[in-house]
Design a protein around this motif. Structure first.
Motif, PDB file in Angstrom:
ATOM      1  N   PHE A 201      -5.955  -4.593 112.879  1.00 35.92           N
ATOM      2  CA  PHE A 201      -5.312  -4.065 111.675  1.00 35.92           C
ATOM      3  C   PHE A 201      -4.052  -4.866 111.341  1.00 35.92           C
ATOM      4  O   PHE A 201      -3.837  -5.270 110.195  1.00 35.92           O
ATOM      5  N   MET A 202      -3.209  -5.092 112.332  1.00 35.42           N
ATOM      6  CA  MET A 202      -1.959  -5.800 112.094  1.00 35.42           C
ATOM      7  C   MET A 202      -2.188  -7.266 111.731  1.00 35.42           C
ATOM      8  O   MET A 202      -1.449  -7.842 110.932  1.00 35.42           O
ATOM      9  N   LYS A 203      -3.210  -7.864 112.304  1.00 32.16           N
ATOM     10  CA  LYS A 203      -3.454  -9.285 112.078  1.00 32.16           C
ATOM     11  C   LYS A 203      -4.171  -9.546 110.766  1.00 32.16           C
ATOM     12  O   LYS A 203      -3.842 -10.510 110.052  1.00 32.16           O
ATOM     13  N   ARG A 204      -5.130  -8.686 110.407  1.00 30.64           N
ATOM     14  CA  ARG A 204      -5.986  -8.984 109.259  1.00 30.64           C
ATOM     15  C   ARG A 204      -5.764  -8.078 108.060  1.00 30.64           C
ATOM     16  O   ARG A 204      -5.820  -8.526 106.922  1.00 30.64           O
ATOM     17  N   ILE A 205      -5.529  -6.778 108.311  1.00 30.14           N
ATOM     18  CA  ILE A 205      -5.474  -5.823 107.212  1.00 30.14           C
ATOM     19  C   ILE A 205      -4.062  -5.648 106.677  1.00 30.14           C
ATOM     20  O   ILE A 205      -3.839  -5.636 105.457  1.00 30.14           O
ATOM     21  N   ALA A 206      -3.084  -5.515 107.564  1.00 29.96           N
ATOM     22  CA  ALA A 206      -1.711  -5.224 107.153  1.00 29.96           C
ATOM     23  C   ALA A 206      -1.134  -6.223 106.147  1.00 29.96           C
ATOM     24  O   ALA A 206      -0.487  -5.825 105.178  1.00 29.96           O
ATOM     25  N   PRO A 207      -1.350  -7.550 106.326  1.00 33.50           N
ATOM     26  CA  PRO A 207      -0.775  -8.485 105.357  1.00 33.50           C
ATOM     27  C   PRO A 207      -1.648  -8.752 104.131  1.00 33.50           C
ATOM     28  O   PRO A 207      -1.214  -9.442 103.200  1.00 33.50           O
ATOM     29  N   ALA A 208      -2.862  -8.200 104.106  1.00 34.23           N
ATOM     30  CA  ALA A 208      -3.823  -8.521 103.047  1.00 34.23           C
ATOM     31  C   ALA A 208      -3.534  -7.730 101.775  1.00 34.23           C
ATOM     32  O   ALA A 208      -2.921  -6.659 101.796  1.00 34.23           O
ATOM     33  N   ASN A 209      -3.996  -8.264 100.640  1.00 34.32           N
ATOM     34  CA  ASN A 209      -3.912  -7.533  99.386  1.00 34.32           C
ATOM     35  C   ASN A 209      -4.712  -6.236  99.506  1.00 34.32           C
ATOM     36  O   ASN A 209      -5.812  -6.220 100.038  1.00 34.32           O
ATOM     37  N   GLY A 210      -4.147  -5.167  98.982  1.00 35.86           N
ATOM     38  CA  GLY A 210      -4.758  -3.857  99.129  1.00 35.86           C
ATOM     39  C   GLY A 210      -4.025  -3.001 100.138  1.00 35.86           C
ATOM     40  O   GLY A 210      -4.112  -1.779 100.108  1.00 35.86           O
ATOM     41  N   THR A 211      -3.289  -3.656 101.041  1.00 39.45           N
ATOM     42  CA  THR A 211      -2.432  -2.951 102.003  1.00 39.45           C
ATOM     43  C   THR A 211      -1.009  -3.498 101.920  1.00 39.45           C
ATOM     44  O   THR A 211      -0.078  -2.797 101.607  1.00 39.45           O
ATOM     45  N   ARG A 212      -0.844  -4.761 102.251  1.00 43.58           N
ATOM     46  CA  ARG A 212       0.396  -5.525 102.089  1.00 43.58           C
ATOM     47  C   ARG A 212       1.630  -4.811 102.635  1.00 43.58           C
ATOM     48  O   ARG A 212       2.641  -4.666 101.965  1.00 43.58           O
ATOM     49  N   ILE A 213       1.548  -4.397 103.892  1.00 39.62           N
ATOM     50  CA  ILE A 213       2.733  -3.816 104.537  1.00 39.62           C
ATOM     51  C   ILE A 213       3.457  -4.847 105.396  1.00 39.62           C
ATOM     52  O   ILE A 213       4.442  -4.524 106.062  1.00 39.62           O
ATOM     53  N   LEU A 214       2.956  -6.058 105.388  1.00 42.25           N
ATOM     54  CA  LEU A 214       3.617  -7.185 106.040  1.00 42.25           C
ATOM     55  C   LEU A 214       3.831  -8.290 105.011  1.00 42.25           C
ATOM     56  O   LEU A 214       2.955  -8.533 104.174  1.00 42.25           O
ATOM     57  N   PRO A 215       4.959  -8.958 105.023  1.00 46.60           N
ATOM     58  CA  PRO A 215       6.086  -8.775 105.943  1.00 46.60           C
ATOM     59  C   PRO A 215       6.896  -7.524 105.604  1.00 46.60           C
ATOM     60  O   PRO A 215       6.926  -7.087 104.451  1.00 46.60           O
ATOM     61  N   TYR A 216       7.550  -6.985 106.622  1.00 43.94           N
ATOM     62  CA  TYR A 216       8.378  -5.799 106.418  1.00 43.94           C
ATOM     63  C   TYR A 216       9.759  -6.222 105.919  1.00 43.94           C
ATOM     64  O   TYR A 216      10.435  -7.047 106.532  1.00 43.94           O
ATOM     65  N   THR A 217      10.171  -5.674 104.794  1.00 45.41           N
ATOM     66  CA  THR A 217      11.512  -5.911 104.256  1.00 45.41           C
ATOM     67  C   THR A 217      12.196  -4.563 104.063  1.00 45.41           C
ATOM     68  O   THR A 217      11.533  -3.542 103.840  1.00 45.41           O
ATOM     69  N   THR A 218      13.517  -4.571 104.121  1.00 43.70           N
ATOM     70  CA  THR A 218      14.264  -3.320 104.098  1.00 43.70           C
ATOM     71  C   THR A 218      15.406  -3.357 103.098  1.00 43.70           C
ATOM     72  O   THR A 218      15.922  -4.439 102.774  1.00 43.70           O
ATOM     73  N   ILE A 219      15.806  -2.188 102.623  1.00 44.74           N
ATOM     74  CA  ILE A 219      16.893  -2.087 101.649  1.00 44.74           C
ATOM     75  C   ILE A 219      18.214  -2.557 102.249  1.00 44.74           C
ATOM     76  O   ILE A 219      19.152  -2.857 101.507  1.00 44.74           O
ATOM     77  N   MET A 220      18.289  -2.655 103.571  1.00 46.09           N
ATOM     78  CA  MET A 220      19.539  -3.061 104.213  1.00 46.09           C
ATOM     79  C   MET A 220      19.786  -4.570 104.107  1.00 46.09           C
ATOM     80  O   MET A 220      20.920  -5.019 104.179  1.00 46.09           O
ATOM     81  N   PHE A 221      18.724  -5.346 103.938  1.00 49.85           N
ATOM     82  CA  PHE A 221      18.896  -6.798 103.939  1.00 49.85           C
ATOM     83  C   PHE A 221      18.254  -7.507 102.754  1.00 49.85           C
ATOM     84  O   PHE A 221      18.453  -8.708 102.581  1.00 49.85           O
ATOM     85  N   ASP A 222      17.469  -6.799 101.951  1.00 53.17           N
ATOM     86  CA  ASP A 222      16.714  -7.457 100.882  1.00 53.17           C
ATOM     87  C   ASP A 222      16.962  -6.771  99.540  1.00 53.17           C
ATOM     88  O   ASP A 222      17.405  -5.616  99.476  1.00 53.17           O
ATOM     89  N   ASP A 223      16.652  -7.495  98.466  1.00 56.12           N
ATOM     90  CA  ASP A 223      16.779  -6.973  97.109  1.00 56.12           C
ATOM     91  C   ASP A 223      15.402  -6.809  96.491  1.00 56.12           C
ATOM     92  O   ASP A 223      14.473  -7.582  96.773  1.00 56.12           O
ATOM     93  N   MET A 224      15.286  -5.811  95.621  1.00 54.04           N
ATOM     94  CA  MET A 224      14.034  -5.575  94.922  1.00 54.04           C
ATOM     95  C   MET A 224      13.831  -6.644  93.850  1.00 54.04           C
ATOM     96  O   MET A 224      14.729  -6.889  93.030  1.00 54.04           O
ATOM     97  N   PRO A 225      12.669  -7.328  93.852  1.00 55.80           N
ATOM     98  CA  PRO A 225      12.422  -8.323  92.800  1.00 55.80           C
ATOM     99  C   PRO A 225      12.289  -7.638  91.442  1.00 55.80           C
ATOM    100  O   PRO A 225      12.017  -6.435  91.371  1.00 55.80           O
ATOM    101  N   PRO A 226      12.472  -8.363  90.345  1.00 54.34           N
ATOM    102  CA  PRO A 226      12.367  -7.771  89.015  1.00 54.34           C
ATOM    103  C   PRO A 226      10.996  -7.154  88.767  1.00 54.34           C
ATOM    104  O   PRO A 226       9.973  -7.706  89.192  1.00 54.34           O
ATOM    105  N   ILE A 227      10.959  -6.016  88.105  1.00 59.74           N
ATOM    106  CA  ILE A 227       9.696  -5.368  87.766  1.00 59.74           C
ATOM    107  C   ILE A 227       9.256  -5.816  86.377  1.00 59.74           C
ATOM    108  O   ILE A 227       9.981  -6.530  85.671  1.00 59.74           O
ATOM    109  N   LEU A 228       8.087  -5.393  85.949  1.00 63.59           N
ATOM    110  CA  LEU A 228       7.499  -5.835  84.685  1.00 63.59           C
ATOM    111  C   LEU A 228       8.403  -5.540  83.505  1.00 63.59           C
ATOM    112  O   LEU A 228       8.560  -6.364  82.594  1.00 63.59           O
ATOM    113  N   SER A 229       9.023  -4.358  83.494  1.00 60.64           N
ATOM    114  CA  SER A 229       9.876  -3.978  82.369  1.00 60.64           C
ATOM    115  C   SER A 229      11.109  -4.867  82.254  1.00 60.64           C
ATOM    116  O   SER A 229      11.709  -4.971  81.182  1.00 60.64           O
TER     117      SER A 229
END
Length: 392
Positions: A360-388
């Motif tokens: 799961f961690m190697k194949r599913i977690a980083p894939a489109n449809g799940t994309r929970i990797l890489p892990y980023t956090t509000i403490m160190f990262d900024d939210m990229p611009p949204i469509l609006s």
């Protein structure tokens, strides 16, 4: 990935300290008793459960742009908040989600999407932990399966659905105990956040009854008919999940290639074989285990016969059935009388779950449809611009 591995190892280590059978319970309700007769083990259980809850909730609540739909949710929440500008935007989320988002944004005075995700994180973890604690006959193993089979990590990606899945797991207790009003009420409230929960009002009552031989025969015939009536069943599925009408997913349902989830089929088949072997001792006459047994049978049938509905649709239905594995498998293992055989089987189950976790961690977690990797956090990262904000 190091965050997820560290969290999983920490949770599994803490589970070694839990001993549910020494918990002071009130009339078998499964609650930890905070009262004058509280034992040392009760206190340890309470501290460990609190630590696990805080750890799981924190990792989920502090994430930023982690998950397949995170940015989409931020965009939709922005549109929901734009309702105050005099127009009503069209977003696919249910009314409960819209209302919660609107209220939080107005109370905060700004578009605090982090708080919205945090609330869902806390409630989702709470529902799963409470559901497993109250219903599992072997809490430590059940929760280990919950972690290793990816249910927790998937909740970081599909927010509303796993919020509903937690409610579904918690509601099983009331169905088994024939507390039908509370069961129906929980599902209806949960459907305000994800309408797919409504299918439980059909699936779970079917699973909880004692099936006759003709019902198994009818189910087998219905499954086999999927090979011949595929277009008809695809149209019915789209009626239920109207979001797929006119999409590429619908086209794949009608005439696209069929992709089978062999890992899911193997898991359901192994559980079916074990439950048939232990049927007379552990399942027959036991309303709760009969429910779990039928949920596994129906999930196996879905993976085998209805795979043409595509992963997007099948997972929406089957996970409501396979979540019961975290309760059913430990119950089956406890039914093995020989301690040596039970230990061997338990080791094999944990080994299988661990192998799935790695895949799961190697194949599913980083894939489109799940994309929970890489892990980023509000403490160190900024939210990229949204469509609006970008316009494209």
């Amino acid at each position: 990935m190091i965050v997820y591995f560290t969290l999983t190892v920490a949770v599994l280590a803490l589970l070694l300290l839990v001993k549910k059978n020494t918990v002071s319970e009130c009339a078998g309700c499964g609650r930890i008793g905070f009262h004058r007769g509280m034992t040392r083990q009760d206190a340890i259980n309470a501290i460990v459960l609190a630590a696990i809850f805080l750890g799981l909730s924190a990792v989920s609540a502090l994430r930023l742009n982690v998950g397949n739909d995170y940015a989409t949710y931020v965009e939709h929440m922005h549109l929901i908040n734009s309702k105050s500008d005099g127009w009503i935007p069209k977003v696919p989320e249910e009314e409960g989600f819209k209302a919660l988002t609107y209220v939080i944004y107005k109370l905060c005075g700004f578009e605090n999407y982090v708080l919205v995700f945090a609330i869902f994180a806390f409630l989702t973890v709470l529902f799963f932990m409470k559901g497993i604690w109250r219903q599992s006959k072997w809490f430590e193993l059940s929760f280990a399966m919950f972690m290793l089979l990816g249910f927790y990590f998937q909740s970081l990606s599909t927010v509303r659905y796993y919020f509903g899945l937690g409610i579904a797991l918690l509601s099983i207790e009331y169905l088994v105990k024939k507390d039908y009003p509370r069961f129906v009420l929980m599902i209806l409230v949960g459907a305000l956040f994800h309408k797919s929960l409504l299918i439980i009002l059909v699936l779970y009552p079917i699973a909880v009854i004692n099936w006759k031989k003709w019902m198994y025969a009818l189910g087998a015939a219905l499954g086999a008919s999927c090979f011949f009536l595929r277009p008809i069943y695809a149209k019915i599925a789209v009626k239920i999940y109207s979001d797929y009408q006119g999409t590429a997913t619908y086209d794949r349902m009608i005439a696209g290639p069929i992709h089978y989830s062999y890992i899911s089929i193997a898991r359901c088949a192994l559980i079916l074989a074990a439950s048939i072997y232990l049927y007379k001792d552990e399942i027959k006459g036991n309303r709760e285990n009969i429910f779990f047994f039928h949920c596994n049978v129906m999930s196996l049938a879905l993976y085998v016969f209805a795979a043409f509905l595509t992963d997007e649709v099948i997972s929406r239905i089957s996970y409501y059935l396979t979540i019961t594995h975290v309760l059913f498998v430990p119950a089956l293992l406890l039914g093995i009388k020989d301690p040596k055989k039970r230990k061997i089987c338990t080791s094999l189950v944990l080994l299988g779950c661990l192998m799935y976790f790695v895949i799961f961690m190697k194949r599913i977690a980083p894939a489109n449809g799940t994309r929970i990797l890489p892990y980023t956090t509000i403490m160190f990262d900024d939210m990229p611009p949204i469509l609006s904000e970008t316009g494209y």
